[in-house]
Structure formats: structure tokens, C-alpha cells
Design a protein around this motif. Structure first.
Motif, PDB file in Angstrom:
ATOM      1  N   MET A 168       0.952  -1.132  -0.216  1.00 17.68           N
ATOM      2  CA  MET A 168      -0.071   0.088   0.213  1.00 17.68           C
ATOM      3  C   MET A 168       0.790   1.232  -0.130  1.00 17.68           C
ATOM      4  SD  MET A 168      -3.378  -0.997   2.726  1.00 17.68           S
ATOM      5  CE  MET A 168      -3.590   0.720   2.475  1.00 17.68           C
ATOM      6  N   LEU A 169       1.912   1.286   0.733  1.00 13.67           N
ATOM      7  CA  LEU A 169       2.885   2.450   0.775  1.00 13.67           C
ATOM      8  C   LEU A 169       3.464   2.828  -0.681  1.00 13.67           C
ATOM      9  CD1 LEU A 169       4.599   1.695   4.147  1.00 13.67           C
ATOM     10  CD2 LEU A 169       3.230   3.759   3.460  1.00 13.67           C
ATOM     11  N   LYS A 170       3.613   1.587  -1.399  1.00 11.31           N
ATOM     12  CA  LYS A 170       4.087   1.932  -2.749  1.00 11.31           C
ATOM     13  C   LYS A 170       3.072   2.083  -3.765  1.00 11.31           C
ATOM     14  CE  LYS A 170       7.926  -1.816  -1.980  1.00 11.31           C
ATOM     15  NZ  LYS A 170       8.028  -3.271  -2.084  1.00 11.31           N
ATOM     16  N   LEU A 171       1.903   1.887  -3.417  1.00 16.18           N
ATOM     17  CA  LEU A 171       0.787   2.426  -4.318  1.00 16.18           C
ATOM     18  C   LEU A 171       0.424   3.903  -3.929  1.00 16.18           C
ATOM     19  CD1 LEU A 171      -1.676  -0.293  -3.981  1.00 16.18           C
ATOM     20  CD2 LEU A 171      -0.569   0.193  -6.079  1.00 16.18           C
ATOM     21  N   ALA A 172       0.889   4.148  -2.648  1.00 19.08           N
ATOM     22  CA  ALA A 172       0.793   5.593  -2.195  1.00 19.08           C
ATOM     23  C   ALA A 172       1.634   6.435  -2.937  1.00 19.08           C
ATOM     24  CB  ALA A 172       0.828   5.360  -0.563  1.00 19.08           C
ATOM     25  N   LEU A 271      -6.631   6.219   0.725  1.00 17.75           N
ATOM     26  CA  LEU A 271      -6.358   4.931   1.472  1.00 17.75           C
ATOM     27  C   LEU A 271      -7.266   4.136   1.264  1.00 17.75           C
ATOM     28  CD1 LEU A 271      -4.877   3.640   4.006  1.00 17.75           C
ATOM     29  CD2 LEU A 271      -6.356   4.936   5.659  1.00 17.75           C
ATOM     30  N   THR A 272      -8.417   4.595   1.220  1.00 17.11           N
ATOM     31  CA  THR A 272      -9.716   3.437   0.889  1.00 17.11           C
ATOM     32  C   THR A 272      -9.438   2.798  -0.441  1.00 17.11           C
ATOM     33  OG1 THR A 272     -11.321   4.901   2.139  1.00 17.11           O
ATOM     34  CG2 THR A 272     -12.111   3.091   0.345  1.00 17.11           C
ATOM     35  N   LEU A 273      -8.784   3.720  -1.376  1.00 19.63           N
ATOM     36  CA  LEU A 273      -8.937   2.882  -2.935  1.00 19.63           C
ATOM     37  C   LEU A 273      -7.668   1.965  -2.868  1.00 19.63           C
ATOM     38  CD1 LEU A 273      -9.561   6.094  -4.894  1.00 19.63           C
ATOM     39  CD2 LEU A 273     -10.867   4.149  -4.666  1.00 19.63           C
ATOM     40  N   ILE A 274      -6.577   2.280  -2.276  1.00 21.46           N
ATOM     41  CA  ILE A 274      -5.276   1.492  -2.236  1.00 21.46           C
ATOM     42  C   ILE A 274      -5.392   0.295  -1.351  1.00 21.46           C
ATOM     43  CG2 ILE A 274      -3.855   3.316  -2.903  1.00 21.46           C
ATOM     44  CD1 ILE A 274      -2.669   3.686  -0.271  1.00 21.46           C
ATOM     45  N   ASP A 275      -6.002   0.319  -0.405  1.00 25.46           N
ATOM     46  CA  ASP A 275      -6.336  -0.834   0.456  1.00 25.46           C
ATOM     47  C   ASP A 275      -7.088  -1.741  -0.425  1.00 25.46           C
ATOM     48  OD1 ASP A 275      -6.404  -2.534   2.935  1.00 25.46           O
ATOM     49  OD2 ASP A 275      -8.288  -1.407   3.642  1.00 25.46           O
ATOM     50  N   ASN A 276      -8.244  -1.223  -0.923  1.00 25.62           N
ATOM     51  CA  ASN A 276      -9.012  -2.208  -1.709  1.00 25.62           C
ATOM     52  C   ASN A 276      -8.462  -2.825  -3.002  1.00 25.62           C
ATOM     53  OD1 ASN A 276     -11.500  -3.569  -1.920  1.00 25.62           O
ATOM     54  ND2 ASN A 276     -12.266  -1.963  -3.417  1.00 25.62           N
ATOM     55  N   VAL A 277      -7.403  -1.964  -3.667  1.00 25.80           N
ATOM     56  CA  VAL A 277      -6.766  -2.440  -4.737  1.00 25.80           C
ATOM     57  C   VAL A 277      -5.726  -3.529  -4.323  1.00 25.80           C
ATOM     58  CG1 VAL A 277      -4.954  -2.125  -6.434  1.00 25.80           C
ATOM     59  CG2 VAL A 277      -6.796  -0.769  -5.954  1.00 25.80           C
ATOM     60  N   ASP A 278      -5.113  -3.249  -3.185  1.00 23.92           N
ATOM     61  CA  ASP A 278      -4.220  -4.311  -2.595  1.00 23.92           C
ATOM     62  C   ASP A 278      -4.524  -5.786  -2.209  1.00 23.92           C
ATOM     63  OD1 ASP A 278      -1.488  -5.156  -2.296  1.00 23.92           O
ATOM     64  OD2 ASP A 278      -1.830  -4.873  -0.034  1.00 23.92           O
ATOM     65  N   ALA A 279      -5.852  -5.541  -1.649  1.00 24.98           N
ATOM     66  CA  ALA A 279      -6.498  -6.692  -0.635  1.00 24.98           C
ATOM     67  C   ALA A 279      -7.139  -7.498  -1.992  1.00 24.98           C
ATOM     68  CB  ALA A 279      -7.628  -6.362   0.000  1.00 24.98           C
ATOM     69  N   ARG A 280      -7.854  -6.925  -3.026  1.00 22.37           N
ATOM     70  CA  ARG A 280      -8.305  -7.815  -4.285  1.00 22.37           C
ATOM     71  C   ARG A 280      -7.295  -8.261  -5.122  1.00 22.37           C
ATOM     72  NH1 ARG A 280     -13.846  -6.487  -4.350  1.00 22.37           N
ATOM     73  NH2 ARG A 280     -13.969  -6.949  -6.818  1.00 22.37           N
ATOM     74  N   MET A 281      -6.062  -7.464  -5.374  1.00 22.29           N
ATOM     75  CA  MET A 281      -5.104  -7.975  -6.140  1.00 22.29           C
ATOM     76  C   MET A 281      -4.478  -9.319  -5.561  1.00 22.29           C
ATOM     77  SD  MET A 281      -4.705  -6.696  -9.223  1.00 22.29           S
ATOM     78  CE  MET A 281      -6.589  -6.657  -9.270  1.00 22.29           C
ATOM     79  N   ASN A 282      -4.318  -9.265  -4.230  1.00 22.93           N
ATOM     80  CA  ASN A 282      -3.747 -10.523  -3.483  1.00 22.93           C
ATOM     81  C   ASN A 282      -4.776 -11.574  -3.368  1.00 22.93           C
ATOM     82  OD1 ASN A 282      -3.627 -12.004  -0.365  1.00 22.93           O
ATOM     83  ND2 ASN A 282      -1.467 -11.542  -1.574  1.00 22.93           N
ATOM     84  N   GLY A 302     -14.408 -13.038  -1.297  1.00 19.42           N
ATOM     85  CA  GLY A 302     -13.873 -11.888  -1.270  1.00 19.42           C
ATOM     86  C   GLY A 302     -14.232 -11.139  -2.634  1.00 19.42           C
ATOM     87  N   LEU A 303     -14.269 -11.633  -3.845  1.00 24.14           N
ATOM     88  CA  LEU A 303     -14.331 -11.189  -5.070  1.00 24.14           C
ATOM     89  C   LEU A 303     -15.946 -11.423  -5.458  1.00 24.14           C
ATOM     90  CD1 LEU A 303     -10.943 -12.327  -6.387  1.00 24.14           C
ATOM     91  CD2 LEU A 303     -11.764  -9.927  -5.603  1.00 24.14           C
ATOM     92  N   GLU A 304     -16.888 -11.306  -4.802  1.00 20.10           N
ATOM     93  CA  GLU A 304     -18.240 -11.273  -5.204  1.00 20.10           C
ATOM     94  C   GLU A 304     -18.501 -12.714  -5.612  1.00 20.10           C
ATOM     95  OE1 GLU A 304     -16.499  -8.652  -6.873  1.00 20.10           O
ATOM     96  OE2 GLU A 304     -16.577  -7.672  -4.824  1.00 20.10           O
ATOM     97  N   ASN A 305     -17.909 -13.641  -5.009  1.00 20.68           N
ATOM     98  CA  ASN A 305     -18.124 -15.204  -5.481  1.00 20.68           C
ATOM     99  C   ASN A 305     -18.053 -15.468  -7.040  1.00 20.68           C
ATOM    100  OD1 ASN A 305     -18.790 -16.465  -2.851  1.00 20.68           O
ATOM    101  ND2 ASN A 305     -20.835 -15.710  -3.023  1.00 20.68           N
ATOM    102  N   ARG A 306     -16.986 -14.593  -7.365  1.00 16.79           N
ATOM    103  CA  ARG A 306     -16.595 -15.084  -8.746  1.00 16.79           C
ATOM    104  C   ARG A 306     -15.546 -16.065  -9.020  1.00 16.79           C
ATOM    105  NH1 ARG A 306     -14.178  -9.157 -10.889  1.00 16.79           N
ATOM    106  NH2 ARG A 306     -14.724  -8.793  -8.750  1.00 16.79           N
ATOM    107  N   ASN A 307     -15.426 -16.751 -10.160  1.00 14.50           N
ATOM    108  CA  ASN A 307     -14.465 -17.754 -10.484  1.00 14.50           C
ATOM    109  C   ASN A 307     -13.510 -16.878 -11.230  1.00 14.50           C
ATOM    110  OD1 ASN A 307     -17.373 -19.262 -11.007  1.00 14.50           O
ATOM    111  ND2 ASN A 307     -15.882 -20.474  -9.804  1.00 14.50           N
TER     112      ASN A 307
END
Length: 313
Positions: A168-172, A271-282, A302-307
């Protein structure tokens, strides 16, 4: 012994060592009901669902979450997913340092990440923000650099909280380079402390559960209180304290996601955006690691039950 990522349907009676990350007791149907255990086993290479049929009372007592086990099992295909039928299972006594070797490891060595965290801490030039951030990390340092970022879904591995924070710090850094009006000191401090409440929300670094405080209060409110208490302890007052508290309280972005207030400053929105980006990419990365090229993953909660599809490229 065979690693979990090498366990394919058709392999019979494979030997393994793993840690139990989840276990529940079930009852079979029919006249002769018996107990069985639904177990999720994990090693550094992945996880597998397993069944221990006709479990005894002693086995139900022995095989709990966080227990390292050695055993043998048959790997079968159950509804398109691999599953283990446990043939033999016994507990192994290990300390937390040894247990950590059965968990996925962060992509970067912990010592390297610790140096990077120190580098980013020094980028906070506002003396009040630096004092609060440094004071809290120093006070909870061992937990902060060893705990996962979650019990499941994203960064659920040893030192996952530290790795998540650094990503997240690197995204910041990138947002600060593009949007020069952002207060870099506030964004860095907010990123470093956004999940500080997790050092109290979880019970420990190895296969953590939620603590009573974590379940009843949650890491957002816990983190807010920690920032407030540290500011009072250091006799720091003023707008910076409120802004940093706001960063913590709003970082889930929506009230239905647990934030009592919505982001009202650009740094909080960032902060909200980069937290969400990093969590979802992981979560995507984790799903791809468990999926063969040209096929789909299981549904990701965590990805809305997507495959998630893994390409050949």
C-alpha cells in the motif's frame, strides 16, 4: 512426504505433514450415525479439504485449529475439487517459529520488509504524525511484523500485515507523484496505521482466530482508540490527530463495510482505494496460484463469489 500442491486425485495413501487451519465436527446420516471431522490442511504450498471418517472422541479433542499433524491419506475428486480421505493422523508438537514454516511465506524476506517500513516511517516529516505512527509501531512492533493481515481472503500468511502495508505504501507513492495536492505525511501515516487494530483483533501470528475484543469491537474502532490513546500519551493535540483518526475510521470506504464515517478528505479516499486495490489483487494472486492454466478457480467469496480464470500466458 508430499507437498499439498503435488496432491492430485488418484494418488493413494500419500504421506504428509501440515497444519490444521480449520476443523469442524459433522455427523453421518442413517441409523449408525458416527462423528467425522472436516479439516482444512495447509503447508507452505497450499491448502486441501480433508475428511477424517469415524472420528473418536480423542481425535475430536486432539485435532484442533493450529495443530501440526503428520499422516497419510488418499486424494480423490469430489464434485470437481480434490479432497483427501485421511487414513492416518497424529499430532506433532511444535513452537510458533516451527509452525510458521507450514504457512505461505511472504514474497519478500521479513528483514527486508522491516528496513522498507523504517524507510517509509522516515518519510513522515510532520513531527506530530511521525510521533504517533512511530510510537504505535514501536509499542506493537513484534505483532505488527509477524501477524497476517486477515484470517482468510487476503494476505492471510505470516507477516502478511507488514507485506500488505508495504504494498500500500508503494501504491501511495504513485498517487502522491500524480496528485501533488495530497498530503504525503498524512497518507503515509494513515497507511502505516490503517490496520494497527489487527494486532489486538487477532489472537496471534499462527492460524489466528478473532479475539474477544476483535469480535466485539473490530479493528477499525480498536485502531482509532489506539491512535487517540497514543496522541494523549504523547500530549499531542490539534487537527493532525483528528485527521489521522478520520483516516482510520473511514478506511473501509462505506458504512456497510464497517466504517462509521465516509472519507471526507482526499488522503482518506486514497487510503480506501489503495487498501481495496491491494486486498483484491492479493485475492486474485492467491486464486491463480491454486488454479491450473486454462481453467477456473473455485468461487472467491471476497471477489463477489466470482470464479477467476487463469490464462496460459
Amino acid at each position: 512426504m508430499i507437498k499439498i500442491n503435488e496432491m492430485n486425485p488418484g494418488k493413494e495413501t500419500v504421506g504428509f505433514e501440515a497444519i490444521i487451519i480449520s476443523v469442524t465436527v459433522g455427523k453421518t446420516n442413517g441409523a449408525n450415525k458416527s462423528s467425522y471431522l472436516n479439516i482444512v490442511l495447509q503447508d507452505a504450498t497450499g491448502t486441501i479439504d480433508a475428511k477424517l471418517w469415524s472420528a473418536t472422541d480423542e481425535q475430536i479433542r486432539l485435532f484442533e485449529r493450529g495443530q501440526v499433524v503428520r499422516g497419510k491419506g488418499d486424494i480423490i475428486n469430489y464434485k470437481g475439487m480434490r479432497q483427501m480421505k485421511i487414513v492416518k493422523l497424529e499430532p506433532i508438537e511444535m513452537n510458533d517459529e516451527q509452525k510458521a514454516l507450514f504457512l505461505p511465506q511472504p514474497p519478500i524476506e521479513k528483514a527486508v520488509m522491516q528496513k522498507e517500513l523504517d524507510m517509509y516511517m522516515k518519510k513522515i516529516h510532520n513531527i506530530r504524525l511521525y510521533a504517533i505512527a512511530h510510537g504505535l509501531i514501536e509499542k506493537h512492533y513484534t505483532a505488527f511484523v509477524n501477524y497476517p493481515a486477515a484470517t482468510k481472503n487476503h494476505h492471510d500468511f505470516a507477516s502478511g500485515l507488514l507485506y500488505h502495508t508495504l504494498c500500500m505504501l508503494k501504491l501511495a507513492d504513485q498517487l502522491i507523484n500524480v496528485y501533488s495536492f495530497l498530503d504525503a505525511d498524512l497518507l503515509y501515516a494513515g497507511v502505516i496505521l490503517h490496520d494497527i487494530g489487527k494486532v489486538k483483533e487477532f489472537t496471534g501470528p499462527i492460524v489466528p482466530a478473532y479475539s474477544i475484543e476483535g469480535s466485539l469491537v473490530g479493528h477499525i474502532s480498536i485502531g482509532h482508540a489506539m491512535v487517540k490513546d497514543m496522541a494523549e500519551e504523547l500530549h499531542i493535540e490539534g487537527e493532525e490527530v483528528f485527521l489521522l483518526e478520520h483516516m482510520i475510521l473511514s478506511h473501509h470506504g462505506k458504512q456497510e463495510y464497517g466504517s462509521p464515517v465516509l472519507p471526507q478528505i482526499p488522503e482518506a479516499e486514497a487510503l480506501t482505494l489503495i487498501d481495496n486495490v491491494d486486498a483484491r489483487m492479493n485475492m486474485f494472486e492467491k486464486a491463480l496460484n491454486d488454479t491450473e492454466p486454462g481453467s477456473y478457480s473455485a468461487r472467491i467469496f471476497g471477489l463477489e463469489n466470482r470464479n477467476v480464470y487463469k490464462s496460459h500466458h
